[in-house]
Design an enzyme around this catalytic site. Sequence first.
Site, short mmCIF file in Angstrom:
data_model
loop_
_atom_site.label_atom_id
_atom_site.label_comp_id
_atom_site.label_asym_id
_atom_site.label_seq_id
_atom_site.Cartn_x
_atom_site.Cartn_y
_atom_site.Cartn_z
N ARG A 46 0.85 -1.20 0.00
CA ARG A 46 0.00 0.00 0.00
C ARG A 46 0.88 1.25 0.00
O ARG A 46 0.62 2.22 -0.69
CB ARG A 46 -0.94 -0.02 1.23
N TYR A 98 -18.04 15.43 -14.49
CA TYR A 98 -18.56 14.05 -14.51
C TYR A 98 -19.56 13.87 -13.35
O TYR A 98 -19.31 14.35 -12.22
CB TYR A 98 -17.38 13.09 -14.42
N ASP A 170 -8.96 18.00 -14.21
CA ASP A 170 -9.25 16.62 -14.61
C ASP A 170 -8.96 16.53 -16.11
O ASP A 170 -9.68 17.10 -16.93
CB ASP A 170 -10.71 16.28 -14.28
N LYS A 195 -10.09 5.32 -18.79
CA LYS A 195 -10.54 5.77 -20.11
C LYS A 195 -9.41 5.64 -21.15
O LYS A 195 -8.94 4.55 -21.38
CB LYS A 195 -11.09 7.20 -19.98
C1 LIG Z 1 -13.93 13.11 -16.47
C2 LIG Z 1 -14.01 11.99 -15.47
N1 LIG Z 1 -13.36 12.10 -14.30
C3 LIG Z 1 -13.40 11.13 -13.37
C4 LIG Z 1 -14.13 9.98 -13.57
C5 LIG Z 1 -14.14 8.92 -12.50
O1 LIG Z 1 -13.31 7.88 -12.93
P1 LIG Z 1 -13.49 6.35 -12.51
O2 LIG Z 1 -14.71 5.81 -13.17
O3 LIG Z 1 -12.23 5.72 -12.99
O4 LIG Z 1 -13.64 6.34 -11.04
C6 LIG Z 1 -14.82 9.81 -14.78
C7 LIG Z 1 -15.62 8.60 -15.07
O5 LIG Z 1 -15.89 7.76 -14.33
C8 LIG Z 1 -14.76 10.85 -15.75
O6 LIG Z 1 -15.41 10.75 -16.89
N1 LIG Z 2 -22.82 4.05 -12.95
C1 LIG Z 2 -21.58 4.73 -12.68
C2 LIG Z 2 -21.36 5.73 -13.76
C3 LIG Z 2 -20.12 5.46 -14.49
S1 LIG Z 2 -19.76 6.74 -15.64
C4 LIG Z 2 -18.21 6.31 -16.28
C5 LIG Z 2 -17.52 7.45 -16.98
N2 LIG Z 2 -17.09 8.48 -16.12
C6 LIG Z 2 -18.30 8.06 -18.09
O1 LIG Z 2 -18.53 9.27 -18.08
O2 LIG Z 2 -18.66 7.32 -19.02
C7 LIG Z 2 -21.69 5.49 -11.38
O3 LIG Z 2 -22.78 5.65 -10.87
O4 LIG Z 2 -20.66 5.88 -10.85
#
Ligand SMILES: Cc1ncc(COP(=O)(O)O)c(C=O)c1O
Ligand SMILES: N[C@@H](CCSC[C@H](N)C(=O)O)C(=O)O
Length: 380
Positions: A46, A98, A170, A195
């Site tokens: 960790r 997001y 981000d 992604k």
């Molecule tokens: C722009 C952006 N930031 C952060 C996240 C969070 O990432 P994760 O799904 O890997 O937790 C997402 C999608 O989930 C995203 O689209």
């Molecule tokens: N159901 C998930 C949503 C995941 S979205 C993943 C990614 N950031 C996108 O924009 O496609 C949740 O509730 O977290």
Amino acid sequence: MKFNTQLIHGGNSEDPTTGAVSTPIYRSSTFHQHVLGGEPKWEYSRTGNPTRASLEKLIAELEHGAAGFAFASGSAAIHATFSLFSQGDHFVVGSDVYGGTFRLINKVLKRFGLEFTVVDMQDLEAVENAIQDNTVAVYFETPTNPLLQIADIKAIADIAKKHGVKTIVDNTFATPYNQQPLTLGADIVVHSATKYLGGHSDVVAGLAVTNDEEIAEQLAFLQNSIGSTLGPDDSWLLQRGMKTLGARMRVHQENANEVINFLQNDNHIGKIYYPGLKDFPGHEVAAKQMRNFGAMISFELKDGLDAKKFVESLQLIDLAESLGGIESLIEVPAVMTHGSIPREIRLENGIKDELIRLSVGIEDPEDIIADLQQALKKLD
Ligand SMILES: Cc1ncc(COP(=O)(O)O)c(C=O)c1O
Ligand SMILES: N[C@@H](CCSC[C@H](N)C(=O)O)C(=O)O
């Protein structure tokens, strides 16, 4: 070293013990210590793991940072980053983020006493006006998820610096291939590496990078204390995916250009959200701060056309959450990725119920377009 060479030869490109050219997966929770009370390089996974360290070194190099940190998801990276701050600290945060970040802010971080003012980051005056005495950081995405809005990183970082405030970006949609926020004045960059960085829809991971030694020290402490670290297998898989980031991004871009051209000329399509379009509000800023415009496209169908029927009629393009993988993915943010934002707030921020978001993959572009075409025809 240039970017693509760095992708392949960056990190710990050669294993110090065996010379292996692919970083080995050090699947060990703990490490033998030769001296009691010494300062071993590796003690517990960790705290630090050689496979994860290779990935962390690589992302730091790519983003021109001093140190990188790998987490179990993008959300975990964002959570650890906000954990740098304390109760009573205030943030200026972009209005289009997001849905999961919106949820983290509103349902988790506010409970711990962090305060937020939501601002349209395209409006620099509004950003500056939102800064208060207790503001500690400005947090935003550019391009944003899902409206592809563009924020001027350098201009915002300049405002933030003037007020002694940190800038956190981000960079998930752009990736360091297209944009490097730390070189434009940002202090911390976060990624959902799930992604484009991973690129194959087979790993959930997050990264944070900073060019500030003091923040780096605190992030290392928080990463170890909170413990939401990325395991060695996923660290390896992510670094393996990242080796082809440049090659993939070039094809994503070529395909996106063809898809945009198709959408612009199809009479079922209404508004298109894409920073590469000359009349898109953020186009000039995007052209200034990005290498290219990326392969995320949002659009609306013409009034009265059924978005649900359209996305369900696609045969090649997957109806799925996520983005940035080699396969084209489509989704409706209001129902899927941004469903955790209350409808009135979502609409206020410009995310209509029928908005469609397309992540253009690296399939042959003719096949992507043929699939869009056949599904659009079903709406006639
Ligand atoms: C722009 C952006 N930031 C952060 C996240 C969070 O990432 P994760 O799904 O890997 O937790 C997402 C999608 O989930 C995203 O689209
Ligand atoms: N159901 C998930 C949503 C995941 S979205 C993943 C990614 N950031 C996108 O924009 O496609 C949740 O509730 O977290």
